[in-house]
Motif scaffolding. Sequence first.
Motif, short mmCIF file in Angstrom:
data_model
loop_
_atom_site.label_atom_id
_atom_site.label_comp_id
_atom_site.label_asym_id
_atom_site.label_seq_id
_atom_site.Cartn_x
_atom_site.Cartn_y
_atom_site.Cartn_z
N ALA A 178 0.82 -1.21 0.00
CA ALA A 178 0.00 0.00 0.00
C ALA A 178 0.85 1.25 0.00
N SER A 226 -15.20 2.86 0.67
CA SER A 226 -14.02 2.05 0.97
C SER A 226 -12.72 2.77 0.61
N THR A 227 -12.75 3.56 -0.46
CA THR A 227 -11.57 4.34 -0.83
C THR A 227 -11.29 5.41 0.22
N LEU A 251 -9.76 3.77 3.21
CA LEU A 251 -8.34 3.45 2.99
C LEU A 251 -7.47 4.64 3.38
N LYS A 268 -4.62 4.60 6.40
CA LYS A 268 -3.22 4.97 6.24
C LYS A 268 -2.81 6.12 7.14
N GLN A 282 -4.71 -1.56 5.27
CA GLN A 282 -4.06 -0.61 4.37
C GLN A 282 -3.57 -1.26 3.09
N THR A 291 -3.35 -2.61 -0.60
CA THR A 291 -3.94 -2.21 -1.88
C THR A 291 -3.40 -3.11 -2.99
N PRO A 307 -8.40 -0.63 -2.14
CA PRO A 307 -8.21 -1.21 -0.81
C PRO A 307 -8.72 -2.66 -0.74
N ILE A 311 -9.98 -4.01 2.83
CA ILE A 311 -11.22 -3.36 3.24
C ILE A 311 -12.39 -3.90 2.42
#
Length: 508
Positions: free
Chosen positions: A6, A317-318, A321, A325, A334, A336, A342, A345
């Motif tokens: 990530a 969800s974005t 994320l 972080k 975290q 990706t 993510p 998530i």
Amino acid sequence: MAPSAARSPAKNSAKITVLGLAMLNIVAVVSLSGLPAEAEYGLSAAFYYIFAAVFFLVPVSLVAAELATAWPEKGGVFRWAGEAFGGRWGFVAIFLLIAQVTIWFPVVLTFGAISLAYTGPQATLDQKLSGNRLYILLTVLAVYWIATAIGSRGMAAFTRIAKWGGIVGTILPAAVLVTLGFAYLSTGGQSQIPLRWGDVVPDFSRVSNLVLAASIFLFYAGMEMNAIHVRDVRSPSRHYPLAVGIAAVGTMSILVLGTLAIAFVVPQSDIDLTQSLLITFIDVFRWLGLSWAAPVVAVALTIGVLAGIVTWVVGPSTAMLAVAKAGYLPPFFQATNKSGMPTHILLVQAVAVSVLAVLFVFMPSVQAAFQVLSQLAGLLYLVVYLAMFASAISLRYSQPDRRRPYRVPGGLVGMWVIGGVGFVASALALASSLVPPSQIGVGNPFLYIGLLVGLAGLIVTVPLVVYTRRKPHWHDPASDVAPFAWEARGARSGAADTRGRRTNDADE
């Protein structure tokens, strides 16, 4: 992918057009599945829609436009509430946003499963299939996991699906619904509701009606969700408010006319919260001698559900994320993929939706479960809106010199009026959502209220506990999440600048 992956998020130079963002907002906001619930009001539904647009949709759109353009940093409502009241309450706000959408997914996906059931060649068999719980569960899970897979491919993939899926599955079916409904009425079809001007103004003496009326406010919910994409719009100070305005007008038109079309065709006593929309299409197409077209519309509606799910999967969800972080969630959350999405998530949310879908589908009364989950999701969302409006007003005082490319008109007074109206409307809708609806059997009303309040309280407690137990190593050093303004000044959360306007020790 390991959490360390990530640390190198994929760069994405894609830009969203005004029309594209407006379509994202319409798809995120409009759900044809909820129209039957409001069709019970007949002509008075139009009054509720217009009332809710004036006192909720307009304030949400204007306030979100100011907040999104003034604070375009990642995080959405997390950023806004965090700037105003501190990181703890910013985290609570974004957690409630993702919790409510997770609860809402099984509800809207059940509608998608029923739509898909009506694509068969025989209406009788289709109706039996639409009531088969195992079929509904498998379809709900399949559509959601497909939507998650699409969302994980990145912004370019999900914006295409949202745009074209919204046109095919929401805009076109809505246009067909409205055209057929009014054509049925104008060519001699028997209206199932009285068409008297006196019926436009609702009966306010029935308190139980306020539940379904208050749900109209939530028909307009979601306009702020795509604020996270404000930096992906060219000339955001000009184009973002324009996109929001287009979406607001389009949303109200679809909801008002679509609801009335159902009310014209389906008798009030036969309205079913999960099937009436499809029954309207079937009845009108049969009346026109075009029975073959009903399955086509059912497929389109299913595509619309998929587009809406993709939009709602990606947006919150974005944002979460970015919050993870920034040190509010453990490194596990975290992770990706190469598209910067993510993955963990999305995975955790998919598992939660799957569990809720099993519980929802196999409850004794699907309609009662539909109502309980809808009201719980709405209750949580209204708390988020209360935080948003309060933050907008507060930030006019704590950060008066912040550059705001778009401002709610009227200066400080205008913000108090528009933001205050939105806050009061949200609070009233929240209170009325606790009243058990008379139209749907939900059992003991006190148990119903206790269940809603208890579940909501439990959900609010989770982010408070997580925030209290957060660890320093949760923060990703490579995070591009900008610090809050009060953090940059070395002040406590909510503190004003050195000229001193106020201090709110929200994190203490």
